[in-house]
Design an enzyme around this catalytic site. Sequence first.
Site, mmCIF file in Angstrom:
data_model
loop_
_atom_site.group_PDB
_atom_site.id
_atom_site.type_symbol
_atom_site.label_atom_id
_atom_site.label_comp_id
_atom_site.label_asym_id
_atom_site.label_seq_id
_atom_site.Cartn_x
_atom_site.Cartn_y
_atom_site.Cartn_z
ATOM 1 N N ARG A 66 -14.385 -43.333 -107.470
ATOM 2 C CA ARG A 66 -14.578 -42.375 -108.550
ATOM 3 C C ARG A 66 -16.007 -42.454 -109.080
ATOM 4 O O ARG A 66 -16.415 -43.482 -109.623
ATOM 5 C CB ARG A 66 -13.601 -42.654 -109.693
ATOM 6 N N ASP A 68 -19.127 -41.340 -111.651
ATOM 7 C CA ASP A 68 -19.251 -41.010 -113.064
ATOM 8 C C ASP A 68 -19.852 -39.625 -113.256
ATOM 9 O O ASP A 68 -20.370 -39.010 -112.323
ATOM 10 C CB ASP A 68 -20.150 -42.046 -113.761
ATOM 11 N N TYR A 129 -24.781 -46.249 -101.620
ATOM 12 C CA TYR A 129 -25.411 -45.361 -102.593
ATOM 13 C C TYR A 129 -26.926 -45.361 -102.410
ATOM 14 O O TYR A 129 -27.515 -46.361 -101.968
ATOM 15 C CB TYR A 129 -25.123 -45.823 -104.025
ATOM 16 N N ARG A 216 -25.990 -48.190 -111.362
ATOM 17 C CA ARG A 216 -27.000 -47.733 -112.325
ATOM 18 C C ARG A 216 -27.515 -48.885 -113.184
ATOM 19 O O ARG A 216 -28.678 -48.873 -113.602
ATOM 20 C CB ARG A 216 -26.419 -46.622 -113.183
#
Length: 281
Positions: A66, A68, A129, A216
């Site tokens: 999932r 953000d 990522y 992040r």
Amino acid sequence: MEHLHVDEPATGTGGGLVRVRLGIAYDGTALHGWARQPGQRTVQGELELGLATVLRHDVDLTVAGRTDAGVHATGQVAHTDLPAALFAVHEGRLLRRLRGVLPPDVAVTGARVVSDAFDARFGALARHYVYRLTDADSGPPPLRRADTAAWGRRLEVPAMRVAAALLLGQQDFAAYCRRREGATTIRTLLDLDVSRDGDVIEIRASADAFCHSMVRSLVGALIAVGEGRRPAGWPASLLTMTTRANDVPVAPAGGLTLVRVDYPPDDQLAARALVTRAKRA
């Protein structure tokens, strides 16, 4: 997604159903993350509505991770179970028909029948990522403004690369995660690399899974090193913490993209899902 939820059940199979694996891409700028939310545009909400419209059948998606609000994907993966006869009728034209009903910031890039043992979430070996940012005075290139964050200070990439290497391996990343009740913060960081091409900096992060806001937060810590505000050993020094570090900044969501999810061969899918479920329990 940077994170996994232990309360999300796997989809059941049987009764003339086939398991369908979906490849998914989206521009997360105007989306409130993956998970459906009342009154909000989300990736799951848009996809399930689009699929139900085309198939005339309710669809419930299980996703690899999932993401953000504001985070993008080019290589997201989800699965759902559909009646075999229904999917056979629509398979050849499904992607084209979905293109006609989905909003322009969400796309299904592939749809195929897979083994019943395939589980988009629990079967994944690794998530990959890429975080893009630029320290150019002019800001992001206009054609990449959606997926490239602007940074106002010049960053020293060699120092960031040293700091990144010290974070690799199986660690408790509690300092970099927003706590979820009952969820572990132990992860295996397989790769964390920083590179520069002109004024654009890319941070590539790969792990077995990421907890909430972990990528992040890692990027934010590396940026602090790149600016010279923290020494190269500072991000790794936080791994001794058992709660989130308040002084770790969270990088803007718009620079982050989920680019790939890895899975084992078909004959190892069931075993992988069992192992992952045991770890998350």
